[in-house]
Design a protein around this motif. Structure first.
Motif, PDB file in Angstrom:
ATOM      1  N   ILE A   1     -18.382 -18.184  60.207  1.00  0.00           N
ATOM      2  CA  ILE A   1     -17.912 -18.850  61.186  1.00  0.00           C
ATOM      3  C   ILE A   1     -17.938 -18.205  62.705  1.00  0.00           C
ATOM      4  O   ILE A   1     -18.107 -18.855  63.722  1.00  0.00           O
ATOM      5  N   SER A   2     -17.911 -16.748  62.855  1.00  0.00           N
ATOM      6  CA  SER A   2     -17.798 -16.162  64.052  1.00  0.00           C
ATOM      7  C   SER A   2     -19.354 -16.305  64.579  1.00  0.00           C
ATOM      8  O   SER A   2     -19.398 -16.577  65.730  1.00  0.00           O
ATOM      9  N   ALA A   3     -20.429 -16.231  63.652  1.00  0.00           N
ATOM     10  CA  ALA A   3     -21.634 -16.552  64.324  1.00  0.00           C
ATOM     11  C   ALA A   3     -21.964 -18.037  64.667  1.00  0.00           C
ATOM     12  O   ALA A   3     -22.306 -18.419  65.813  1.00  0.00           O
ATOM     13  N   ASP A   4     -21.125 -18.993  64.062  1.00  0.00           N
ATOM     14  CA  ASP A   4     -21.075 -20.448  64.593  1.00  0.00           C
ATOM     15  C   ASP A   4     -20.237 -20.635  65.639  1.00  0.00           C
ATOM     16  O   ASP A   4     -20.829 -21.229  66.405  1.00  0.00           O
ATOM     17  N   VAL A   5     -19.203 -20.113  65.901  1.00  0.00           N
ATOM     18  CA  VAL A   5     -18.416 -20.074  67.182  1.00  0.00           C
ATOM     19  C   VAL A   5     -19.208 -19.294  68.453  1.00  0.00           C
ATOM     20  O   VAL A   5     -19.218 -20.149  69.479  1.00  0.00           O
ATOM     21  N   LEU A   6     -20.045 -18.291  68.046  1.00  0.00           N
ATOM     22  CA  LEU A   6     -20.751 -17.789  69.277  1.00  0.00           C
ATOM     23  C   LEU A   6     -21.886 -18.682  69.655  1.00  0.00           C
ATOM     24  O   LEU A   6     -22.503 -18.536  70.776  1.00  0.00           O
ATOM     25  N   LYS A   7     -22.417 -19.313  68.672  1.00  0.00           N
ATOM     26  CA  LYS A   7     -23.630 -20.203  69.034  1.00  0.00           C
ATOM     27  C   LYS A   7     -23.105 -21.429  69.856  1.00  0.00           C
ATOM     28  O   LYS A   7     -23.965 -22.335  70.489  1.00  0.00           O
ATOM     29  N   GLN A   8     -21.700 -21.713  69.665  1.00  0.00           N
ATOM     30  CA  GLN A   8     -21.195 -23.004  70.105  1.00  0.00           C
ATOM     31  C   GLN A   8     -21.533 -23.135  71.834  1.00  0.00           C
ATOM     32  O   GLN A   8     -20.700 -22.288  72.312  1.00  0.00           O
ATOM     33  N   ALA A   9     -21.873 -24.235  72.205  1.00  0.00           N
ATOM     34  CA  ALA A   9     -21.795 -24.404  73.709  1.00  0.00           C
ATOM     35  C   ALA A   9     -20.666 -25.293  74.403  1.00  0.00           C
ATOM     36  O   ALA A   9     -20.220 -26.122  73.744  1.00  0.00           O
ATOM     37  N   ASP A  10     -20.097 -24.848  75.277  1.00  0.00           N
ATOM     38  CA  ASP A  10     -19.071 -25.619  75.748  1.00  0.00           C
ATOM     39  C   ASP A  10     -19.428 -27.036  76.316  1.00  0.00           C
ATOM     40  O   ASP A  10     -20.321 -27.180  77.101  1.00  0.00           O
TER      41      ASP A  10
ATOM     42  N   LEU B   1     -25.516  -7.808  75.150  1.00  0.00           N
ATOM     43  CA  LEU B   1     -26.163  -8.905  74.505  1.00  0.00           C
ATOM     44  C   LEU B   1     -25.358 -10.180  74.785  1.00  0.00           C
ATOM     45  O   LEU B   1     -24.159 -10.260  74.861  1.00  0.00           O
ATOM     46  N   SER B   2     -25.995 -11.397  75.016  1.00  0.00           N
ATOM     47  CA  SER B   2     -25.611 -12.643  75.199  1.00  0.00           C
ATOM     48  C   SER B   2     -24.887 -13.116  73.660  1.00  0.00           C
ATOM     49  O   SER B   2     -24.724 -12.710  72.713  1.00  0.00           O
ATOM     50  N   ALA B   3     -23.853 -14.192  73.996  1.00  0.00           N
ATOM     51  CA  ALA B   3     -22.927 -14.684  72.684  1.00  0.00           C
ATOM     52  C   ALA B   3     -23.933 -15.302  71.753  1.00  0.00           C
ATOM     53  O   ALA B   3     -23.980 -14.915  70.595  1.00  0.00           O
TER      54      ALA B   3
ATOM     55  N   CYS C   1     -14.164  -8.876  66.035  1.00  0.00           N
ATOM     56  CA  CYS C   1     -13.995  -9.128  67.586  1.00  0.00           C
ATOM     57  C   CYS C   1     -14.303  -8.040  68.231  1.00  0.00           C
ATOM     58  O   CYS C   1     -15.180  -8.027  69.123  1.00  0.00           O
ATOM     59  N   GLU C   2     -14.081  -6.873  67.647  1.00  0.00           N
ATOM     60  CA  GLU C   2     -14.482  -5.704  68.200  1.00  0.00           C
ATOM     61  C   GLU C   2     -16.240  -5.257  68.315  1.00  0.00           C
ATOM     62  O   GLU C   2     -16.490  -4.742  69.424  1.00  0.00           O
ATOM     63  N   ALA C   3     -16.427  -5.757  66.949  1.00  0.00           N
ATOM     64  CA  ALA C   3     -17.947  -5.640  67.104  1.00  0.00           C
ATOM     65  C   ALA C   3     -18.756  -6.517  67.961  1.00  0.00           C
ATOM     66  O   ALA C   3     -19.788  -5.908  68.723  1.00  0.00           O
ATOM     67  N   TYR C   4     -18.170  -7.568  68.138  1.00  0.00           N
ATOM     68  CA  TYR C   4     -18.672  -8.559  69.116  1.00  0.00           C
ATOM     69  C   TYR C   4     -18.496  -8.103  70.676  1.00  0.00           C
ATOM     70  O   TYR C   4     -19.436  -7.871  71.391  1.00  0.00           O
TER      71      TYR C   4
ATOM     72  N   VAL D   1     -17.254 -19.593  73.702  1.00  0.00           N
ATOM     73  CA  VAL D   1     -16.470 -18.443  73.594  1.00  0.00           C
ATOM     74  C   VAL D   1     -16.155 -17.796  74.729  1.00  0.00           C
ATOM     75  O   VAL D   1     -15.203 -17.091  75.032  1.00  0.00           O
ATOM     76  N   GLU D   2     -16.949 -17.840  76.038  1.00  0.00           N
ATOM     77  CA  GLU D   2     -16.673 -17.429  77.281  1.00  0.00           C
ATOM     78  C   GLU D   2     -15.784 -18.342  78.097  1.00  0.00           C
ATOM     79  O   GLU D   2     -15.226 -18.011  79.050  1.00  0.00           O
ATOM     80  N   MET D   3     -15.613 -19.459  77.592  1.00  0.00           N
ATOM     81  CA  MET D   3     -14.672 -20.224  78.363  1.00  0.00           C
ATOM     82  C   MET D   3     -13.338 -20.588  77.619  1.00  0.00           C
ATOM     83  O   MET D   3     -12.110 -21.044  78.316  1.00  0.00           O
ATOM     84  N   ILE D   4     -12.955 -19.731  76.543  1.00  0.00           N
ATOM     85  CA  ILE D   4     -11.776 -19.611  75.906  1.00  0.00           C
ATOM     86  C   ILE D   4     -10.990 -18.572  76.134  1.00  0.00           C
ATOM     87  O   ILE D   4     -11.588 -17.389  76.402  1.00  0.00           O
TER      88      ILE D   4
END
Length: 512
Positions: free
Chosen positions: A266-275, A242-244, A230-233, A283-286
Motif C-alpha cells: 500500500i505504501s507503493a500505491d500511496v506514493l504512485k497516487q496523484a493529487d 528520488l521522486s515519489a 516511512c524512514e526508507a521513503y 503524498v507531497e500534499m498531505i
C-alpha cells in the motif's frame, strides 16, 4: 423487525464500519445475524446492504440472512439459546454501557458477550470477573480494518474455553485464510463467495486479556513497521533525491522479495497516487502530522512497565508525536544547522538502494524480535501459555502487518517453541549477520545527511546491544552505588551476591 418464528445464530451490536462488515462476513458464511445499533440509520443501511448483496450475488437465497432490531430486548428474543452476542463498540465506557443494558434486557448467565473492540487488556481481565455472574464475557481482538472485517480478518480470541468452544466454528469460517505450505494469503473479495480453503487466521490465545494483549503488541509492531517504511521513503526522497513515483517503483520491487507485505504494497500505491486537485504527488500534499489511537502507546508503556527492551516500537510512537509538533519544526528548521550540503554526487544510488533494502529487512526482524519478547515476558508474568508459532500463523493474512516474513517466524517457533529471542533463530541470526554491514551503511548515511531515522537506527542499537557480551552497565551500577548505595554484583562472585563500596569514607568493600 424480526419475524419471531425464526431465530438467529448471533447478534451483532454496533454497526459502525467494523461491526457492519463483520455482520456481512458472518452471513456470507451461512450464519444468521440479528443486528442492532443505537443509530437506526446504521441498522437500516446494514439491512439494505445485505438485501442488495443477497439479490445481486445470491439469487438462490430469497430469505433474509440478517434482521435489524429496534432494541436489545428484541436482539435477545431473536437469538437461539444459549445466545452469542458480538459487540463492536468503542473501547472503554461504551462496552460497559452495552453490558449493563444487556443485563437489564434479560441476558442469561450462559449467554456469551464478545468484545471485539480495541480494549485495553487489563480492562478485559476486569470485565470477565465483573460480569461472571451475569453472562460469559469473552473478548476477541480483530485486525484487518474494513476490508479484513468484510472478507476475512485476523482474530485473536481469549477468555473462557467454554465460550471459545461454542464460537470457534463461526470464527474459523469468517477469519482470513492462508495457504499452509507458502504462508501466502488466499484472498477473494466477492460478497457471498467467502474463502473456505486454507488455514484460518484465528486460534485460541489464552485466558482473559491475552488476546487483547497480543493485538496490542501487533499494533505496536504495526506502528514500527509503518515508521520503518516511512524512514526508507525519507532516505530515498530527501537523501537520494528520488521522486515519489521513483520511490514507489523501488518499494514495488522490494515487495517482490523478502520485504513482501501489505504495508509495503500500500505504501507503493500511496506514493504512485496523484493529487486530484493539483496533479502533484498526493503524498507531497498531505500534511506531515500523523495521528494515533493509543495502542502503540500502550505497547511502549507496557514494555517500560515490565522492563522489556522495545526501543523501535517506542521510537515509532515518539516519531508520531514529533510529527505533530509542526510549528516548532518549522521554526527550528530555520534555526538549527544540519550537515554541510553534501549532494552525494559520487554515491552509487542503486548500491545504496540495495543497502537500504537490507537495512529495512534487518530493522524489521529487530522490531518483531522486540514484540515477541514483550509478549513472552508478559506471558510469564501473567501465567499465560502463549503459542508464538500459532500467533505468527494468524498474522500471515487478514491483519495489517501480514507479510511473507511471518512464515519464517512461524517456522522458527515451530522448530524451537522455547526460543527466547527471534535473533537466536538460525535463519534470522544468519540473515542479520550477513546484512548488518549494509544496515550500518544506511544508518551512517542517514546520520551524515541529516535525515532522521529513529526506528532504523534504534533497531540497530537493539541488535548491537544483544550481540554485546559486555555493556557499560557496570559503570552505571557503580554510579548508582556511589550516590544511592544501591549495591552491585561482582563478575568473580556467585550471581545474586550484593556488594557495596563505602565511597564517602574508607572505601572498603562490604558484602550486603
Amino acid at each position: 423487525m424480526n419475524n419471531q418464528n425464526q431465530l438467529y445464530d448471533i447478534g451483532v451490536i454496533g454497526l459502525g464500519v467494523m461491526g457492519k462488515n463483520l455482520a456481512l462476513n458472518i452471513v456470507d458464511n451461512q450464519y444468521r445475524v440479528a443486528a442492532f445499533d443505537l443509530d437506526e440509520h446504521k441498522v437500516k443501511d446494514t439491512v439494505r446492504q445485505e438485501e442488495l448483496e443477497r439479490k445481486q450475488y445470491l439469487k438462490q437465497h430469497r430469505q433474509p440472512r440478517l434482521v435489524g432490531c429496534n432494541n436489545l430486548s428484541e436482539v435477545l428474543s431473536s437469538l437461539e439459546k444459549p445466545r452469542i452476542l458480538l459487540l463492536s463498540v468503542p473501547a472503554g465506557g461504551p462496552v460497559d454501557g452495552v453490558c449493563q443494558a444487556l443485563i437489564e434486557a434479560g441476558i442469561e448467565r450462559d449467554d456469551i458477550v464478545i468484545d471485539t473492540g480495541n480494549s485495553l487488556w487489563t480492562d478485559t481481565v476486569e470485565r470477565e470477573q465483573r460480569y461472571s455472574k451475569d453472562f460469559l464475557f469473552f473478548s476477541c481482538a480483530v485486525s484487518g480494518g474494513e476490508v479484513g472485517a468484510r472478507f476475512g480478518p485476523s482474530l485473536m480470541p481469549s477468555g473462557s474455553l467454554t465460550a471459545w468452544n461454542r464460537i470457534e466454528p463461526i470464527w474459523q469460517a469468517i477469519a482470513a485464510k492462508v495457504d499452509a505450505s507458502t504462508g501466502l494469503p488466499i484472498e477473494r473479495f466477492e460478497p457471498g463467495n467467502p474463502v473456505k480453503e486454507g488455514e484460518p487466521c484465528t486460534t485460541y490465545i489464552g485466558p482473559a486479556g491475552s488476546g487483547h494483549y497480543v493485538k496490542m503488541v501487533h499494533n505496536g509492531i504495526e506502528y514500527a513497521d509503518m515508521q520503518l517504511i516511512c524512514e526508507a521513503y525519507h532516505l530515498l526522497s530527501q537523501g537520494l533525491g528520488l521522486s515519489a513515483s521513483e520511490v514507489a517503483d523501488v518499494f514495488a520491487k522490494w515487495n517482490q522479495g523478502s520485504l513482501n507485505s501489505y504495508l509495503m504494497e500500500i505504501s507503493a500505491d500511496v506514493l504512485k497516487q496523484a493529487d486530484p486537485l493539483t496533479g502533484a504527488p498526493l503524498v507531497e500534499m498531505i500534511l506531515d502530522k500523523a495521528g494515533q489511537k493509543g495502542t502503540g502507546l500502550w505497547t511502549a508503556v507496557s514494555s517500560l512497565q515490565i522492563g522489556c527492551p522495545a526501543p523501535t516500537i517506542a521510537e515509532a510512537v515518539y516519531a508520531r508525536a514529533v510529527s505533530t509538533q509542526k510549528s516548532q519544526r518549522q521554526q527550528l528548521s530555520q534555526l538549527l544547522a544540519g550537515p554541510a550540503d553534501n549532494s552525494d554526487a559520487e554515491l552509487d544510488k542503486q548500491a545504496f538502494i540495495d543497502q537500504l533494502e537490507n537495512a529495512l529487512y534487518c530493522a524489521k526482524v529487530s522490531c518483531y524480535a522486540q514484540g515477541f519478547q514483550l509478549m513472552a515476558m508478559q506471558a510469564k508474568e501473567q501465567g499465560w501459555q502463549l503459542d508464538f508459532a500459532e500467533i505468527a500463523k494468524i498474522w500471515r493474512a487478514g491483519c495489517i502487518i501480514r507479510a511473507t516474513f511471518l512464515q519464517s517466524i512461524t517456522q522458527a517457533y515451530q522448530q524451537d517453541s522455547g526460543l527466547e529471542n527471534l535473533l537466536m533463530a538460525d535463519v534470522f541470526a544468519k540473515a542479520l549477520s550477513d546484512k548488518q554491514g549494509n544496515w550500518r551503511i544506511a544508518v551512517s548515511h542517514a546520520v551524515m545527511s541529516g535525515v532522521p531515522a529513529p526506528c532504523i537506527s534504534s533497531a540497530l542499537a537493539y541488535y548491537d546491544s544483544y550481540r554485546s557480551e559486555v555493556l557499560p552497565a557496570s559503570l552505571l551500577q557503580g554510579q548508582r552505588d556511589y550516590f544511592g548505595a544501591h549495591t552491585f554484583e561482582r563478575t568473580d562472585k556467585p550471581a545474586g551476591e550484593k556488594y557495596h563500596l563505602n565511597w564517602s569514607s574508607d572505601r572498603k568493600l562490604h558484602k550486603v
